[in-house]
Design a protein around this motif. Structure first.
Motif, PDB file in Angstrom:
ATOM      1  N   LEU A 175     -25.202   5.128 -81.373  1.00  0.00           N
ATOM      2  CA  LEU A 175     -25.432   4.132 -80.315  1.00  0.00           C
ATOM      3  C   LEU A 175     -24.493   4.362 -79.140  1.00  0.00           C
ATOM      4  O   LEU A 175     -24.167   3.445 -78.394  1.00  0.00           O
ATOM      5  CB  LEU A 175     -25.226   2.720 -80.893  1.00  0.00           C
ATOM      6  N   LEU A 176     -24.093   5.620 -78.986  1.00  0.00           N
ATOM      7  CA  LEU A 176     -23.040   5.935 -78.036  1.00  0.00           C
ATOM      8  C   LEU A 176     -23.357   5.481 -76.600  1.00  0.00           C
ATOM      9  O   LEU A 176     -22.499   4.908 -75.923  1.00  0.00           O
ATOM     10  CB  LEU A 176     -22.789   7.452 -78.052  1.00  0.00           C
ATOM     11  N   ASN A 177     -24.575   5.734 -76.129  1.00  0.00           N
ATOM     12  CA  ASN A 177     -24.900   5.376 -74.743  1.00  0.00           C
ATOM     13  C   ASN A 177     -24.694   3.885 -74.510  1.00  0.00           C
ATOM     14  O   ASN A 177     -24.175   3.451 -73.479  1.00  0.00           O
ATOM     15  CB  ASN A 177     -26.350   5.735 -74.425  1.00  0.00           C
ATOM     16  N   ARG A 178     -25.127   3.125 -75.485  1.00  0.00           N
ATOM     17  CA  ARG A 178     -25.029   1.679 -75.417  1.00  0.00           C
ATOM     18  C   ARG A 178     -23.552   1.243 -75.437  1.00  0.00           C
ATOM     19  O   ARG A 178     -23.126   0.384 -74.672  1.00  0.00           O
ATOM     20  CB  ARG A 178     -25.773   1.179 -76.646  1.00  0.00           C
ATOM     21  N   LEU A 179     -22.787   1.875 -76.336  1.00  0.00           N
ATOM     22  CA  LEU A 179     -21.361   1.539 -76.441  1.00  0.00           C
ATOM     23  C   LEU A 179     -20.629   1.810 -75.140  1.00  0.00           C
ATOM     24  O   LEU A 179     -19.819   0.999 -74.681  1.00  0.00           O
ATOM     25  CB  LEU A 179     -20.711   2.373 -77.557  1.00  0.00           C
ATOM     26  N   VAL A 180     -20.920   2.980 -74.548  1.00  0.00           N
ATOM     27  CA  VAL A 180     -20.252   3.343 -73.293  1.00  0.00           C
ATOM     28  C   VAL A 180     -20.580   2.311 -72.218  1.00  0.00           C
ATOM     29  O   VAL A 180     -19.702   1.854 -71.478  1.00  0.00           O
ATOM     30  CB  VAL A 180     -20.661   4.770 -72.850  1.00  0.00           C
ATOM     31  N   LEU A 181     -21.835   1.904 -72.179  1.00  0.00           N
ATOM     32  CA  LEU A 181     -22.247   0.901 -71.195  1.00  0.00           C
ATOM     33  C   LEU A 181     -21.493  -0.416 -71.410  1.00  0.00           C
ATOM     34  O   LEU A 181     -20.945  -0.992 -70.472  1.00  0.00           O
ATOM     35  CB  LEU A 181     -23.765   0.679 -71.311  1.00  0.00           C
ATOM     36  N   GLU A 182     -21.447  -0.846 -72.665  1.00  0.00           N
ATOM     37  CA  GLU A 182     -20.778  -2.121 -72.956  1.00  0.00           C
ATOM     38  C   GLU A 182     -19.279  -2.047 -72.653  1.00  0.00           C
ATOM     39  O   GLU A 182     -18.701  -2.962 -72.069  1.00  0.00           O
ATOM     40  CB  GLU A 182     -20.959  -2.507 -74.433  1.00  0.00           C
ATOM     41  N   SER A 226     -17.633  -0.068 -70.647  1.00  0.00           N
ATOM     42  CA  SER A 226     -17.219   0.211 -69.264  1.00  0.00           C
ATOM     43  C   SER A 226     -17.726  -0.846 -68.294  1.00  0.00           C
ATOM     44  O   SER A 226     -17.361  -0.842 -67.133  1.00  0.00           O
ATOM     45  CB  SER A 226     -17.722   1.594 -68.841  1.00  0.00           C
ATOM     46  N   ALA A 227     -18.594  -1.747 -68.764  1.00  0.00           N
ATOM     47  CA  ALA A 227     -19.181  -2.726 -67.821  1.00  0.00           C
ATOM     48  C   ALA A 227     -18.211  -3.872 -67.556  1.00  0.00           C
ATOM     49  O   ALA A 227     -17.372  -4.183 -68.381  1.00  0.00           O
ATOM     50  CB  ALA A 227     -20.492  -3.268 -68.373  1.00  0.00           C
ATOM     51  N   ASP A 283     -15.218   6.378 -66.122  1.00  0.00           N
ATOM     52  CA  ASP A 283     -16.526   6.357 -66.781  1.00  0.00           C
ATOM     53  C   ASP A 283     -16.838   7.711 -67.403  1.00  0.00           C
ATOM     54  O   ASP A 283     -17.307   7.801 -68.530  1.00  0.00           O
ATOM     55  CB  ASP A 283     -17.632   6.013 -65.771  1.00  0.00           C
ATOM     56  N   MET A 309     -17.386   8.462 -71.321  1.00  0.00           N
ATOM     57  CA  MET A 309     -18.703   8.990 -71.688  1.00  0.00           C
ATOM     58  C   MET A 309     -18.578  10.319 -72.428  1.00  0.00           C
ATOM     59  O   MET A 309     -19.280  10.573 -73.398  1.00  0.00           O
ATOM     60  CB  MET A 309     -19.450   9.186 -70.371  1.00  0.00           C
TER      61      MET A 309
END
Lengths: 387, 599
Positions: A377-384, A386-387, A321, A325
């Motif tokens: 939209l990096l935070n969102r991309l990382v979440l998607e 890595s989820a 992660d 990130m």
């Protein structure tokens, strides 16, 4: 031949935290404290003891960078900086082009010390200009004027090989045109590295409290913030500085080597109150941290021989992660194979496909990079992913 | 074995909050049936939810020994009945087991809609009724007005109503005395073959199924071999007892007496309320009339928030069903919500109570889908389909017409709110049947479609009248109307859990409202999301959720990595509470909030 450890893809650096400021700025959530009297001798002893302790674990490594951060490290006596660097050089071997950065504020008092830092071994200055107009500097709680800022910049550039300047934008009531003017007047001086941050309202700050009370007005809406970010990239690009990271712009070769260690997920030692580190020891990667309160840290170092709080073992998923990130912030992007090796699994295939289709990511063999729209939209991309 | 003339069986009829349970507690306490130190407020309401919400769900009973002023000791059997319309069937069968009722009315408020329905049930059952005015100690009490109200609305002589305060204990001895002197003793023939009515049954984890009976004729003893006349099942009586209110063993129960037995019965479903119990060897000639089993009228899907809890949900539902034969369930699969159960309830309160028990007693997080009623689909081939779930609706080209259940609603309300009530009922496709006044209170009766009531009618009613209206209803039958299935599409994908049957004339308004709500409830994504309401292929309402453009941390260095990673972990947890629908994630709470309709 021995397989290189993962951290070696990022390198090895040392961060030292000076936790004091003349005044607390209303936007800043860093670990900084205001004290009337500071015994620099006490602090020197403690830093040296902590360096000795860190060296016992990582002594053989080759150091790529040292960074004096804060707080306001330009409040440190140059002799203290010199003693610290001297001790570091005894414990670790330096890369030929080691980067030694100190963060400084552009007040005249601090500018007077630039030569001393240079003599102590500092070869890169990171100057916290934050704004280039006096009204905004006051609103940001800064202690310097725009004229002082530019004078300090000139002096720094004549003193150090490498200089970076910080500006904060997307400020209250700032227009696109006003920001363009400010940024261009800075670029006119020909810097080779800039850190340009959009103002972020953090909890636990004066701005955060105002925002919570609904009293922080004039912040840009999403469309304006996006327009400002896009314009910033274009202007810097035009001046020969490319956005090698979300908020960092540099002429090729002038990138911050220290920060690249973080973003490429190398190992780093964190010394001083509230400093974080990442250390790979044996097969285990640890997240280290220290007591945040300056006096508590000082006492812990003196009484127990360590300023550290208990270490956290970073499990493979957490390492992966962090790698995603951090690395996806860079224009060089993420290596899919390294992510897979760390996590033991793949990025979320559906999310990856959607982001590639949606023009948010680009894949080039093993490399995954954000597009301009994706970076926003990096935070969102990382979440998607890595989820 | 008690002489018939020394037995009085009665129930208490009252509106919620008018003090029924407090009065019951007082009666029990003043006769020393329960030691003061064991007295728990509202003794008979034993379920947590019953005590908390001040409502009674299951019928409860207690046997009280009362030394009357005539020097004789009487056995008083109190059956405490539910007050809510959903449990009307429980009321009706309890009423048949006793000979009289106390009608408790709040001396400051007057008769409410539910009271009315229950009083009529009591009158139907041939009860003698003693009116009791409670809360007489309150400054707002106006006994004369309320007496007049009872006479106007119910048509009952209230001149000798007993003024009491269940809270302070004032007037309680008069109530006890009135039970003995004004209510009739039961009748019955001790020498006739056993004939007992199955009044209620419940599951006890230690004893198995406990059956409550009222003996009409004959005598039942421990060890007897009995037969249930409707089901034909045979059992041996393991244990015979009366409730005081704890279970106290007794050797036999004779005519007029009320008690319980256990007989190695495994589930409540094996007993049928209203069934006639007799001896296997020497049966009675004729069974009691019996009752119609209660039919679920409201259906909804229950899904675990965490898909991994499905098995726990199944266990929990099976356990609850052991004790509640009126609640039906079958497995259901939803594209949006995964595996769950389609459950049938007697009404909305029943739904809420079951849901709350599942969450509380079994520690489950549940998603409830839109409550739906049972529609009758008359197909072109002449067959009739009961539709419990709008998602199962067949192709409309095969349907000739659709019928929906209608109710007769009785609403009592202070006249200043009457206008709001009429508007609410009109908006819900109501047809006014009757409007009368008693003092400054209006009583209106409406013919309404049940599906307009199951959404949030009761909430709306409470809010437009600031809680001053009371409401009661019963099903009247089915009627054809212009009903259509409205689907909700999120990013062009139909969301099965949100589809519903609506009246054609109301479809646009409801569709628009639904789209607007979902626009607020679904967070922005990295792309634009259209939300549409459609009938078949025809879109009748549309909203768009704009794409998120910026979500990036400006500064992220070595010192930030730990904090940002922990934030990421938290966001991943949050994602688990979202349901993936095509490319769109819908928060679970959105399903619940979207279905709460107002206006």
């Amino acid at each position: 031949m021995k397989q290189p450890e993962d951290w070696q893809a990022g390198g090895f650096a040392l961060y030292l935290h000076w936790p004091f400021c003349k005044a607390k700025c209303p936007y800043c959530d860093f670990n900084s404290h205001v004290r009337t009297r500071i015994d620099q001798q006490d602090w020197q002893s403690a830093y040296l003891a902590e360096l000795d302790r860190a060296a016992a674990e990582t002594g053989g490594r080759i150091l790529r960078s040292v960074f004096f951060g804060g707080g306001t490290p330009s409040l440190m006596d140059p002799s203290l900086v010199g003693a610290v660097l001297d001790r570091i050089s005894r414990h670790w071997r330096f890369e030929n082009d080691i980067e030694i950065t100190l963060e400084a504020n552009p007040t005249s008092v601090e500018a007077d010390r630039f030569r001393g830092y240079r003599a102590a071994g500092v070869n890169r200055l990171s100057l916290g200009l934050q704004a280039l107009n006096d009204d905004d500097l006051r609103r940001l709680g800064r202690q310097h004027s725009a004229a002082e800022a530019l004078a300090a910049l000139d002096l720094a550039r004549s003193t150090f090989d490498r200089v970076s300047a910080d500006l904060i934008y997307a400020r209250q009531d700032q227009t696109l045109a006003a920001w363009e003017y400010e940024l261009c007047s800075l670029l006119d001086r020909g810097p080779d590295h800039l850190s340009l941050y959009q103002l972020t309202i953090e909890d636990g700050t004066a701005f955060g409290a105002l925002a919570r009370a609904g009293k922080l007005r004039g912040l840009p809406d999403e469309d304006l913030a996006v327009a400002m970010y896009e314009m910033t990239g274009e202007i810097c690009e035009g001046a020969g500085l490319s956005a090698y990271e979300v908020s960092n712009y540099a002429v090729e070769g002038s990138e911050s080597r220290h920060n690249l260690v973080y973003w490429r997920m190398g190992d780093y030692v964190g010394i001083g109150p509230g400093a974080h580190g990442r250390l790979t020891l044996g097969q285990t990667r640890y997240a280290t941290s220290t007591h945040r309160n300056p006096e508590v840290w000082l006492r812990a170092v003196r009484d127990t021989g360590s300023g550290e709080t208990p270490r956290e073992v970073l499990l493979p998923a957490a390492q992966a992660d962090e790698y995603l990130m951090m690395s996806l912030r860079l224009s060089e992007g993420t290596r899919i194979s390294r992510y897979r090796a760390l996590s033991g699994s793949d990025l979320n295939a559906g999310a990856l496909e959607a982001a590639l289709d949606g023009g948010l990511l680009q894949q080039d063999g093993d490399h995954l990079r954000t597009t301009e729209a994706g970076r926003l939209l990096l935070n969102r991309l990382v979440l998607e992913l890595s989820a | 074995m008690t002489d018939l003339s020394l037995i009085r069986n009665f129930s208490i009829v009252a509106h919620i909050d008018h003090g029924k349970s407090t009065l019951a507690d007082r009666l029990i306490q003043s006769t020393g049936t329960v030691a003061d130190r064991d007295m728990k407020a509202q003794l008979l309401d034993s379920m947590d939810i019953e005590r908390e919400r001040g409502i009674t769900i299951k019928a409860n009973t207690v046997r009280i020994d009362y030394p009357a002023r005539d020097g004789k000791t009487y056995v008083l059997n109190l059956i405490d009945t539910p007050g809510h319309v959903d449990f009307a069937y429980e009321v009706s069968r309890s009423m048949r087991a006793v000979e009289g009722s106390l009608l408790v009315v709040d001396a400051s408020q007057g008769v409410e809609a539910q009271t009315l329905a229950n009083v009529y049930q009591a009158l139907d059952a041939g009860h003698e009724i003693v009116p009791v005015l409670n809360k007489i100690d309150l400054p707002a009490a106006d006994p004369d007005r309320v007496k007049a109200n009872i006479e106007d609305v119910i048509g009952l002589d209230a001149s000798d109503a007993i003024p009491i305060s269940a809270k302070t204990g004032l007037g309680i001895p008069d109530v006890l005395e009135a039970i003995v002197t004004r209510l009739p003793a039961p009748k019955g023939d001790r020498d006739a073959p056993l004939k007992a009515m199955l009044v209620d049954s419940w599951y006890d984890p230690y004893l198995g199924v406990v059956v409550m009976i009222r003996v009409m004729d004959g005598v039942i003893r421990k060890g007897d071999q009995i037969k249930m006349m409707q089901t034909g099942a045979r059992y041996g009586i393991d244990r015979l007892a009366v409730l005081t209110p704890k279970m106290t063993d007794i050797a036999e129960l004779g005519p007029g007496e009320i008690g319980v037995f256990t007989a190695s019965i495994k589930q409540v479903r094996d007993t049928r309320v209203g069934d006639t119990i007799t001896h296997e060897r020497k049966p009675c000639a004729e069974a009691l009339p019996g009752f119609k089993p209660a039919q679920p009228v409201v259906f909804c899907g229950l899904f675990p928030v965490d898909a991994a809890d499905f098995e726990s949900l199944r266990d929990a539902i099976e356990k609850l069903a052991l004790n509640d034969a009126s609640f039906s369930y079958e497995m259901e699969t939803s594209a949006a919500l995964g595996f769950g159960f389609r459950c049938g309830f007697l009404g909305l309160l029943h739904l809420e109570v079951v849901r709350e028990r599942l969450e509380r007693e079994f520690d489950l997080d549940l998603i409830t889908t839109a409550p739906s009623v049972v529609y009758h689909l008359h197909m072109k081939d002449g067959s009739v389909i009961d539709l419990h779930n709008p998602a199962d609706m067949p192709d409309v080209t095969y349907i000739d017409h659709i019928e929906e259940p209608r109710i007769k609603a009785t609403i009592m309300v202070p006249d200043e709110y009457l206008g709001d009530i009429l508007k609410l009922c009109q908006d819900r496709r109501g047809i006014q049947l009757n409007l009368t006044y008693a003092g400054n209170r209006a009583m209106v009766e409406y013919d309404l479609p049940l599906n307009e009531v199951v959404f949030d009618f009761y909430d709306r009613l409470k809010s437009v009248t600031k809680g001053y209206a009371s409401f009661d209803y019963h099903l009247t039958g089915y009627r054809e109307d212009n009903l259509v299935k409205m689907s909700i599409l999120v990013n062009a994908e139909p969301v099965d859990a949100l589809s519903m049957l609506v009246h054609r004339d109301r479809a646009e308004a409801r569709g628009r409202m639904m789209c607007e709500k979902l626009k607020e409830l679904i967070p922005r994504h990295m792309f634009q999301i259209p939300i549409q309401a459609a009938i078949g292929a025809k879109v009748i309402a549309r909203e768009t959720i704009s794409a998120m453009r910026k979500d990036v941390t400006a500064k992220c260095y070595g010192g930030d990595a730990t904090r940002k990673r922990k934030l990421l972990d938290k966001q991943k947890e949050g994602k688990k509470r979202m349901r993936q629908f095509g490319k769109v994630e819908i928060p679970q709470t959105a399903f619940i909030s979207a279905l709460k309709m107002d206006g």
